[in-house]
Scaffold this motif. Structure first.
Motif, PDB file in Angstrom:
ATOM      1  N   GLY A   1      38.262  10.514  33.211  1.00 57.54           N
ATOM      2  CA  GLY A   1      39.541  10.004  33.672  1.00 57.54           C
ATOM      3  C   GLY A   1      40.655  10.124  32.657  1.00 57.54           C
ATOM      4  O   GLY A   1      41.806   9.764  32.950  1.00 57.54           O
ATOM      5  N   ARG A   2      40.370  10.646  31.477  1.00 56.08           N
ATOM      6  CA  ARG A   2      41.386  10.800  30.415  1.00 56.08           C
ATOM      7  C   ARG A   2      41.481  12.249  29.948  1.00 56.08           C
ATOM      8  O   ARG A   2      41.933  12.520  28.846  1.00 56.08           O
ATOM      9  N   GLY A   3      40.991  13.167  30.778  1.00 56.26           N
ATOM     10  CA  GLY A   3      41.058  14.576  30.414  1.00 56.26           C
ATOM     11  C   GLY A   3      39.846  15.073  29.655  1.00 56.26           C
ATOM     12  O   GLY A   3      39.830  16.221  29.213  1.00 56.26           O
ATOM     13  N   GLY A   4      38.825  14.249  29.510  1.00 58.36           N
ATOM     14  CA  GLY A   4      37.611  14.657  28.812  1.00 58.36           C
ATOM     15  C   GLY A   4      36.392  14.542  29.718  1.00 58.36           C
ATOM     16  O   GLY A   4      36.506  14.313  30.922  1.00 58.36           O
ATOM     17  N   THR A   5      35.212  14.709  29.130  1.00 57.19           N
ATOM     18  CA  THR A   5      33.955  14.648  29.861  1.00 57.19           C
ATOM     19  C   THR A   5      33.017  13.678  29.168  1.00 57.19           C
ATOM     20  O   THR A   5      32.788  13.793  27.959  1.00 57.19           O
ATOM     21  N   SER A   6      32.484  12.728  29.921  1.00 53.39           N
ATOM     22  CA  SER A   6      31.510  11.790  29.378  1.00 53.39           C
ATOM     23  C   SER A   6      30.098  12.224  29.768  1.00 53.39           C
ATOM     24  O   SER A   6      29.903  13.016  30.695  1.00 53.39           O
ATOM     25  N   LEU A   7      29.121  11.671  29.057  1.00 55.91           N
ATOM     26  CA  LEU A   7      27.712  11.988  29.300  1.00 55.91           C
ATOM     27  C   LEU A   7      26.962  10.679  29.531  1.00 55.91           C
ATOM     28  O   LEU A   7      26.284  10.164  28.639  1.00 55.91           O
ATOM     29  N   PRO A   8      27.040  10.116  30.741  1.00 57.69           N
ATOM     30  CA  PRO A   8      26.354   8.851  30.997  1.00 57.69           C
ATOM     31  C   PRO A   8      24.832   8.954  30.941  1.00 57.69           C
ATOM     32  O   PRO A   8      24.153   7.950  30.748  1.00 57.69           O
ATOM     33  N   VAL A   9      24.306  10.166  31.140  1.00 57.98           N
ATOM     34  CA  VAL A   9      22.852  10.370  31.045  1.00 57.98           C
ATOM     35  C   VAL A   9      22.594  11.534  30.098  1.00 57.98           C
ATOM     36  O   VAL A   9      23.103  12.639  30.304  1.00 57.98           O
ATOM     37  N   LEU A  10      21.803  11.271  29.067  1.00 57.64           N
ATOM     38  CA  LEU A  10      21.424  12.306  28.098  1.00 57.64           C
ATOM     39  C   LEU A  10      20.019  11.951  27.607  1.00 57.64           C
ATOM     40  O   LEU A  10      19.855  11.210  26.645  1.00 57.64           O
ATOM     41  N   GLU A  11      19.023  12.479  28.295  1.00 60.01           N
ATOM     42  CA  GLU A  11      17.642  12.076  28.056  1.00 60.01           C
ATOM     43  C   GLU A  11      16.763  13.297  27.829  1.00 60.01           C
ATOM     44  O   GLU A  11      16.882  14.304  28.526  1.00 60.01           O
ATOM     45  N   GLY A  12      15.872  13.207  26.877  1.00 60.23           N
ATOM     46  CA  GLY A  12      14.891  14.257  26.632  1.00 60.23           C
ATOM     47  C   GLY A  12      13.621  13.654  26.081  1.00 60.23           C
ATOM     48  O   GLY A  12      13.635  12.550  25.527  1.00 60.23           O
ATOM     49  N   GLU A  13      12.510  14.377  26.225  1.00 60.13           N
ATOM     50  CA  GLU A  13      11.243  13.863  25.745  1.00 60.13           C
ATOM     51  C   GLU A  13      10.387  14.996  25.205  1.00 60.13           C
ATOM     52  O   GLU A  13      10.527  16.153  25.615  1.00 60.13           O
ATOM     53  N   GLY A  14       9.516  14.645  24.264  1.00 59.46           N
ATOM     54  CA  GLY A  14       8.589  15.630  23.714  1.00 59.46           C
ATOM     55  C   GLY A  14       9.309  16.843  23.162  1.00 59.46           C
ATOM     56  O   GLY A  14      10.221  16.721  22.338  1.00 59.46           O
ATOM     57  N   PRO A  15       8.941  18.035  23.629  1.00 60.78           N
ATOM     58  CA  PRO A  15       9.551  19.265  23.111  1.00 60.78           C
ATOM     59  C   PRO A  15      10.955  19.524  23.634  1.00 60.78           C
ATOM     60  O   PRO A  15      11.596  20.486  23.213  1.00 60.78           O
ATOM     61  N   LEU A  16      11.453  18.693  24.543  1.00 60.60           N
ATOM     62  CA  LEU A  16      12.778  18.899  25.121  1.00 60.60           C
ATOM     63  C   LEU A  16      13.737  17.808  24.634  1.00 60.60           C
ATOM     64  O   LEU A  16      14.134  16.910  25.372  1.00 60.60           O
ATOM     65  N   ALA A  17      14.095  17.878  23.373  1.00 58.29           N
ATOM     66  CA  ALA A  17      15.093  16.957  22.827  1.00 58.29           C
ATOM     67  C   ALA A  17      16.485  17.471  23.171  1.00 58.29           C
ATOM     68  O   ALA A  17      16.718  18.677  23.222  1.00 58.29           O
ATOM     69  N   VAL A  18      17.416  16.555  23.420  1.00 58.57           N
ATOM     70  CA  VAL A  18      18.790  16.939  23.747  1.00 58.57           C
ATOM     71  C   VAL A  18      19.735  16.272  22.761  1.00 58.57           C
ATOM     72  O   VAL A  18      19.552  15.116  22.391  1.00 58.57           O
ATOM     73  N   ARG A  19      20.750  17.016  22.346  1.00 56.03           N
ATOM     74  CA  ARG A  19      21.715  16.512  21.374  1.00 56.03           C
ATOM     75  C   ARG A  19      23.132  16.865  21.809  1.00 56.03           C
ATOM     76  O   ARG A  19      23.424  18.015  22.144  1.00 56.03           O
ATOM     77  N   ARG A  20      24.012  15.885  21.777  1.00 56.30           N
ATOM     78  CA  ARG A  20      25.422  16.161  22.019  1.00 56.30           C
ATOM     79  C   ARG A  20      26.028  16.710  20.733  1.00 56.30           C
ATOM     80  O   ARG A  20      25.777  16.200  19.641  1.00 56.30           O
ATOM     81  N   THR A  21      26.838  17.762  20.849  1.00 59.93           N
ATOM     82  CA  THR A  21      27.513  18.350  19.699  1.00 59.93           C
ATOM     83  C   THR A  21      29.017  18.150  19.852  1.00 59.93           C
ATOM     84  O   THR A  21      29.492  17.570  20.830  1.00 59.93           O
ATOM     85  N   ARG A  22      29.758  18.627  18.872  1.00 61.20           N
ATOM     86  CA  ARG A  22      31.205  18.408  18.865  1.00 61.20           C
ATOM     87  C   ARG A  22      31.841  18.988  20.120  1.00 61.20           C
ATOM     88  O   ARG A  22      31.640  20.147  20.462  1.00 61.20           O
ATOM     89  N   ALA A  23      32.639  18.170  20.803  1.00 61.27           N
ATOM     90  CA  ALA A  23      33.300  18.595  22.032  1.00 61.27           C
ATOM     91  C   ALA A  23      34.480  19.497  21.720  1.00 61.27           C
ATOM     92  O   ALA A  23      34.985  19.543  20.597  1.00 61.27           O
ATOM     93  N   SER A  24      34.916  20.229  22.741  1.00 61.36           N
ATOM     94  CA  SER A  24      36.080  21.110  22.623  1.00 61.36           C
ATOM     95  C   SER A  24      36.998  20.861  23.815  1.00 61.36           C
ATOM     96  O   SER A  24      36.681  21.259  24.936  1.00 61.36           O
ATOM     97  N   GLY A  25      38.120  20.172  23.587  1.00 62.85           N
ATOM     98  CA  GLY A  25      39.050  19.884  24.663  1.00 62.85           C
ATOM     99  C   GLY A  25      38.407  19.020  25.738  1.00 62.85           C
ATOM    100  O   GLY A  25      37.832  17.962  25.458  1.00 62.85           O
ATOM    101  N   GLU A  26      38.461  19.482  26.990  1.00 61.09           N
ATOM    102  CA  GLU A  26      37.901  18.734  28.111  1.00 61.09           C
ATOM    103  C   GLU A  26      36.383  18.874  28.191  1.00 61.09           C
ATOM    104  O   GLU A  26      35.746  18.158  28.971  1.00 61.09           O
ATOM    105  N   GLU A  27      35.809  19.741  27.404  1.00 60.15           N
ATOM    106  CA  GLU A  27      34.412  20.134  27.566  1.00 60.15           C
ATOM    107  C   GLU A  27      33.468  19.303  26.713  1.00 60.15           C
ATOM    108  O   GLU A  27      33.719  19.056  25.536  1.00 60.15           O
ATOM    109  N   ALA A  28      32.343  18.865  27.310  1.00 62.89           N
ATOM    110  CA  ALA A  28      31.240  18.270  26.560  1.00 62.89           C
ATOM    111  C   ALA A  28      30.212  19.355  26.279  1.00 62.89           C
ATOM    112  O   ALA A  28      29.957  20.219  27.130  1.00 62.89           O
ATOM    113  N   ARG A  29      29.601  19.302  25.095  1.00 60.94           N
ATOM    114  CA  ARG A  29      28.626  20.313  24.702  1.00 60.94           C
ATOM    115  C   ARG A  29      27.304  19.657  24.346  1.00 60.94           C
ATOM    116  O   ARG A  29      27.268  18.666  23.611  1.00 60.94           O
ATOM    117  N   VAL A  30      26.231  20.237  24.880  1.00 61.26           N
ATOM    118  CA  VAL A  30      24.888  19.697  24.670  1.00 61.26           C
ATOM    119  C   VAL A  30      23.959  20.832  24.282  1.00 61.26           C
ATOM    120  O   VAL A  30      24.017  21.930  24.855  1.00 61.26           O
TER     121      VAL A  30
END
Length: 254
Positions: free
Chosen positions: A20-49
């Protein structure tokens, strides 16, 4: 127990939505075992995982699932920190890797992982299912390398099924390696190359201005699909040259 896989089961789940402010939120970011997930530095409106391999694999018998959803107003870029290597396990059971992507109207998702490498003796089936609402935007890149340097590949089957506004946009499957249907390495398919890939770009603008079909060098082609989409398919001697072709095609389509 007979008929029950002894491999690892792991899942990752990502949900992105406009904040709602021109960006992207990540309300769900889940991983387990060999599938770990990490948020990285965003760029403008974009979220990066990034998907971060916390263990080797997939090995024979493993079952991996990645689910990602770009909801209203989201701009999501998904990648991986390193190549995925399919390896033989302790049993002859094949591994399975399922990817499910869902993009809402007005949202945008870029799926840009590193290469999938099919090592000798491995068996892997990758199934990717993508659901796009009308008005969704997608950039999907898929790169596969048959064997590490100097080795024969394992068995690799890959299916990509895409639906747009509830209708089929693309549905294809390819099997390579030992036990695959004959001809996979012949002149009509890979012609001796060991790296293959494709790039699918879906944009509403293509409705009024579809791309023109054309070759992209000797071993790649750009084709419009029956919808607001363009598909690039390519083969190459190695992963580096394959990436060069697909990156160039994406720049041309941007």
């Amino acid at each position: 127990m007979d008929g029950v896989s002894t491999g690892v089961r792991a899942a990752a789940r990502i949900v992105a939505r406009g904040d709602g402010r021109g960006g992207t939120s990540l309300p769900v970011l889940e991983g387990e075992g060999p599938l770990a997930v990490r948020r990285t530095r965003a760029s403008g409106e974009e979220a990066r995982v990034l998907l971060v391999g916390a263990m080797s694999g997939p090995l024979g018998g493993d079952r991996f699932t990645v689910e990602a959803k770009a909801a209203d107003g989201a701009r999501l870029r998904l990648g991986s920190s390193a190549a995925t290597i399919a390896l033989p396990g302790q049993t002859k059971e094949e591994a399975r890797y399922e990817v499910r992507l869902d993009v809402a109207a007005g949202a945008e998702l870029h799926w840009l992982p590193e290469q999938l490498i099919s090592a000798r003796g491995s068996g892997l089936t990758v199934t990717t299912r993508i659901r796009l609402a009308a008005g969704a935007r997608l950039v999907y890149r898929e790169e596969q390398v048959l064997g590490r340097f100097g080795e024969e590949p394992g068995r690799l089957t890959s299916r990509l099924a895409v639906r747009l506004d509830g209708r089929p946009l693309l549905d294809q499957e390819l099997s390579c390696g030992p036990g695959a249907p004959g001809g996979w390495d012949g002149p009509a398919v890979l012609a001796g190359h060991r790296a293959l890939g494709q790039l699918l770009v879906v944009r509403p603008e293509f409705v009024g201005a579809p791309v023109a079909a054309r070759p992209l060098g000797e071993c790649a082609a750009l084709c419009p699909l029956a919808g607001p989409a363009a598909l690039v398919t390519a083969v190459a001697p190695d992963a580096l040259r394959l990436r060069h072709v697909l990156d160039g095609a994406l720049r041309d389509l941007s």
